[in-house]
Design an enzyme around this catalytic site. Structure first.
Site, PDB file in Angstrom:
ATOM      1  N   HIS A 266      26.794  54.247  -3.080  1.00 41.03           N
ATOM      2  CA  HIS A 266      27.600  54.528  -4.283  1.00 41.03           C
ATOM      3  C   HIS A 266      29.097  54.386  -3.982  1.00 41.03           C
ATOM      4  CE1 HIS A 266      23.843  56.316  -5.866  1.00 41.03           C
ATOM      5  NE2 HIS A 266      23.762  56.849  -4.651  1.00 41.03           N
TER       6      HIS A 266
ATOM      7  N   SER B 152      51.575  37.670  -0.768  1.00 41.10           N
ATOM      8  CA  SER B 152      52.056  37.952  -2.114  1.00 41.10           C
ATOM      9  C   SER B 152      53.471  37.431  -2.256  1.00 41.10           C
ATOM     10  CB  SER B 152      52.022  39.462  -2.404  1.00 41.10           C
ATOM     11  OG  SER B 152      52.757  39.780  -3.579  1.00 41.10           O
TER      12      SER B 152
END
Length: 481
Positions: free
Chosen positions: A156, A286
């Site tokens: 999960h 970036s």
């Protein structure tokens, strides 16, 4: 100015930006139309051998012009005739005037169209399988190297019991091994359409051979063998069943699902700074944030894998809407979906090979994450040790529960470190086992049989799968973009 013209029209990034030269060529016009000519030569040779009035000179003439295709003439013929196969029949006949009367004798368009597609599918699988084998090999080496390096497991996407870095890689390998078997099966199941005529009955060839069924069957067998196939489909309509395309693309789409899962895992682990894909010395992550090291390659794989999975809908719908012996609404769709599925699979395998050849692991980061969570995971082991030392299981469980909740509050509400171990050490109740805490909290006691599972899995299932591709294992991938 001619070179600039290519930038005035759309170019598929699959070819212009990403795909290998080999796979781009496999679905090129050059390969397609030279294969048509080869198929016409195979047909003429077989028909001559079985007694039709075809001369050696006619076959030699065809063979001498197998590759010198006048694409401009073929395009002009297609504009006039509105039929691609007949355009190339006329273009071939123009440079083979002696052979012109016997080119395409008895055949229908699908003789060259469908058989060429089957050759391209087969050759496409032959290009993909060694690439997939190399990815599996690189990941197997990675799994072996890190077979006993403990790491947090996640269910999960929440911290769970420990596994190892190598064992997690084996989960990826298991999916890829299934894909390798699926691709090999899809390739090996391919048959040749052969010579079947307009509706698959071979009526035109039966007429050519004056009712001699044995010669028609032998013609089919001979041409199939010349094309490098062991078997032909015994029954077809005008086309081979489009379920064959479903089978091929299904194996590729399934590979796409595997790669998406693997690269998503790598992206998640990169966020945790536990594992990173290769990052070049001058690579920019970036334009705005110079410090960033984005998992660009894994993101590319995920992006293209989604496209590959989505392509599965095309052959499924095409197969479902083919009427009776054939309708032409398959053609335009297949021109796009079949090449794109192989080109996309080719790209993601090349990119994934590059990733797996340079995966970087940060053991100290992994160790820090384990330290944050392990005290909670060790509570059951602490309870068992206390019981062995004479304690009451229920009393111990309550003590641990209270201390765990207090430690959790420090982590979640105060942003502090997990201090459960310090709380246990300070509590006199746990004095009988304080000397055992280091061994109880050794991460390697929490990984079960993960290292042994890795060793057995690689030995029994992965390495044998790679045997046929040993000669092609040393190819390295340098990504241009």
């Amino acid at each position: 100015m001619e070179g600039a013209d290519e930038f005035m029209k759309y170019r598929s990034p699959l070819v212009s930006r990403y795909a290998s030269k080999e796979m781009a060529y496999n679905f090129s016009d050059r390969k397609k139309f030279t294969t048509w000519r080869k198929l016409w030569i195979y047909l003429a040779k077989a028909e001559k051998a079985l007694g039709l009035p075809i001369t050696d000179a006619q076959i030699l003439e065809m063979e001498s012009h197998e590759v010198d295709i006048d694409f401009a003439m073929a395009a002009e013929e297609e504009r006039k005739l509105r039929h691609d196969v007949m355009a190339h029949v006329h273009t071939f006949a123009h440079c083979c005037p002696t052979a012109a009367p016997i080119i395409h004798l008895g055949a229908t368009s699908c003789y060259v169209g469908d058989n060429t597609d089957l050759i391209m599918l087969r050759d496409g699988f032959n290009l993909l399988l060694p690439k997939l084998a190399r990815v599996i090999d690189r990941l197997a080496n990675f799994a072996e190297k890190h077979a006993d390096l403990p790491t947090l497991g996640f269910t999960h996407y929440q911290p769970a019991q420990l596994t190892t870095v190598g064992k997690r890689a084996c989960l990826w390998l298991q999916d890829l091994a299934m894909d390798a078997r699926n691709l090999q099966r899809a390739r090996d199941d391919l048959r040749f359409r052969g010579v079947k005529g307009t509706t698959g009955t071979q009526a035109s060839f039966l007429q050519l051979f004056q009712g001699d069924h044995d010669k028609v069957e032998e013609l089919d067998r001979m041409v199939t063998e010349m094309a490098g196939f062991k078997k032909a489909y015994l029954v077809t309509g005008q086309t081979y069943s489009r379920k064959v395309d479903v089978d091929c693309v299904a194996s590729l789409a399934s590979l796409g699902a595997s790669v998406h899962k693997i690269c998503t895992d790598i992206r998640l682990l990169a966020n945790l700074k536990e594992i990173e894909e290769p990052f070049e010395k001058e690579q920019i992550g970036s334009s705005a944030m110079p410090y960033k090291r984005n998992p660009m390659r894994a993101e590319r794989c995920c992006s293209l894998a989604r496209h590959l999975v989505a392509l599965m809908a095309d052959p499924l719908q095409t197969a479902s809407v083919q009427w009776l012996e054939r309708t032409l609404d398959d053609s335009a769709n297949r021109r796009i979906s079949l090449p794109e599925s192989f080109l996309t699979a080719d790209i993601i395998l090349s990119t994934l090979q590059n990733i797996t050849e340079g995966l970087v692991v940060y053991p100290k980061v992994i160790e820090r994450h384990i330290r944050h969570e392990l005290p909670f995971m060790a509570t059951e082991n602490i309870i068992m040790a206390m019981v062995k030392a004479g304690g009451n299981r229920q009393d111990c469980h309550e003590k641990i529960r209270v201390l765990s909740q207090e430690a959790a509050a420090v982590v979640k509400q105060e942003g502090g470190d997990n201090d459960l171990l310090a709380r246990v050490q300070r509590d006199p109740y746990f004095a009988p086992i304080l000397g055992q805490l280091d061994s109880i909290l050794d991460p390697k006691t929490f990984i079960g049989r993960a290292p042994q599972q890795v060793a057995r899995f690689l030995s029994e299932e992965v390495r044998p799968l790679l045997e046929p591709y040993k000669a092609k294992m040393d190819v390295k991938i340098e990504l241009e973009l």
